[in-house]
Design an enzyme around this catalytic site. Structure first.
Site, short mmCIF file in Angstrom:
data_model
loop_
_atom_site.label_atom_id
_atom_site.label_comp_id
_atom_site.label_asym_id
_atom_site.label_seq_id
_atom_site.Cartn_x
_atom_site.Cartn_y
_atom_site.Cartn_z
N HIS A 42 0.85 -1.19 0.00
CA HIS A 42 0.00 0.00 0.00
C HIS A 42 0.88 1.24 0.00
O HIS A 42 2.02 1.21 0.48
CB HIS A 42 -0.88 0.02 1.24
CG HIS A 42 -2.00 -0.97 1.21
ND1 HIS A 42 -3.18 -0.75 1.87
CD2 HIS A 42 -2.13 -2.18 0.61
CE1 HIS A 42 -3.99 -1.78 1.69
NE2 HIS A 42 -3.36 -2.67 0.93
N GLU A 49 0.80 3.91 1.85
CA GLU A 49 1.19 4.35 3.18
C GLU A 49 2.33 3.50 3.75
O GLU A 49 3.27 4.03 4.34
CB GLU A 49 0.00 4.28 4.16
CG GLU A 49 -1.17 5.14 3.76
CD GLU A 49 -2.24 4.39 3.00
OE1 GLU A 49 -3.43 4.69 3.21
OE2 GLU A 49 -1.91 3.51 2.17
N CYS A 80 -6.66 2.12 5.25
CA CYS A 80 -7.31 0.87 5.62
C CYS A 80 -6.87 0.50 7.05
O CYS A 80 -6.02 1.18 7.63
CB CYS A 80 -6.92 -0.24 4.64
SG CYS A 80 -5.20 -0.80 4.82
N CYS A 134 -2.96 0.01 7.32
CA CYS A 134 -2.21 1.26 7.22
C CYS A 134 -2.46 2.17 8.42
O CYS A 134 -1.53 2.80 8.93
CB CYS A 134 -2.54 1.97 5.91
SG CYS A 134 -1.98 1.04 4.45
#
Length: 166
Positions: free
Chosen positions: A53, A55, A83, A86
């Protein structure tokens, strides 16, 4: 243009890199002392990793840059609400502030489904700002998923046509 908008524009540039790879267009930058110290964009399909991801990538780079797992004094700018994974990484890395472009009502953990960033039981809470360049961030995601659905529809139609001719 505000400082938050300036850095969100940089996160949007990262999201466009993901878009170019046909990844969900999510981008992130981490800022310390008025400078971008890390950038990341979604690469889950490219890297074949659920951990890829925007992040997580940016946090990993920021930790390396600062030589510490603690990112106190840093602000994260991300085009889509984090999410659960993260949001947990943000709390664990002690990021002081998170600025979100578009909210994620299906999986967001900075206020939509839940708010892990500001849960009082944790040893760290992040300041949260939402809706920065929201329209631009939302349109990029909406356009991406519209194109993805259209491609799937065309692929299915081509497969069906091929099946009928054989």
């Amino acid at each position: 243009m505000t400082i938050d908008e300036k850095y969100m524009k940089e996160a949007i540039k990262q999201a466009k890199k993901a878009y170019a790879l046909e990844e969900s267009p999510i981008g992130c930058v981490i800022v310390a002392e008025g400078k971008i110290i890390a950038r990341g964009y979604n690469r889950r399909n490219t890297d074949k990793s659920t951990l890829a991801h925007a992040e997580i990538t940016a946090i990993r780079k920021a930790c390396k840059k600062l030589g510490d797992w603690r990112l106190e004094g840093c602000t994260m700018y991300v085009t889509l609400e984090p999410c659960p994974m993260c949001a947990g990484a943000i709390v664990q890395s002690r990021i002081d502030r998170v600025v979100v472009g578009s909210m994620n009502p299906k999986a967001g953990c900075a206020g939509s489904v839940m708010n892990l960033l500001q849960t009082e039981g944790f040893n760290h809470q992040a300041e949260l700002e939402t809706g920065v360049l929201e329209e631009e961030c939302s349109q990029m995601l909406t356009g991406f998923f519209r194109e993805l659905r259209q491609k799937k529809k065309e692929k299915k139609a081509a497969l069906f046509a091929k099946t009928e001719t054989t």
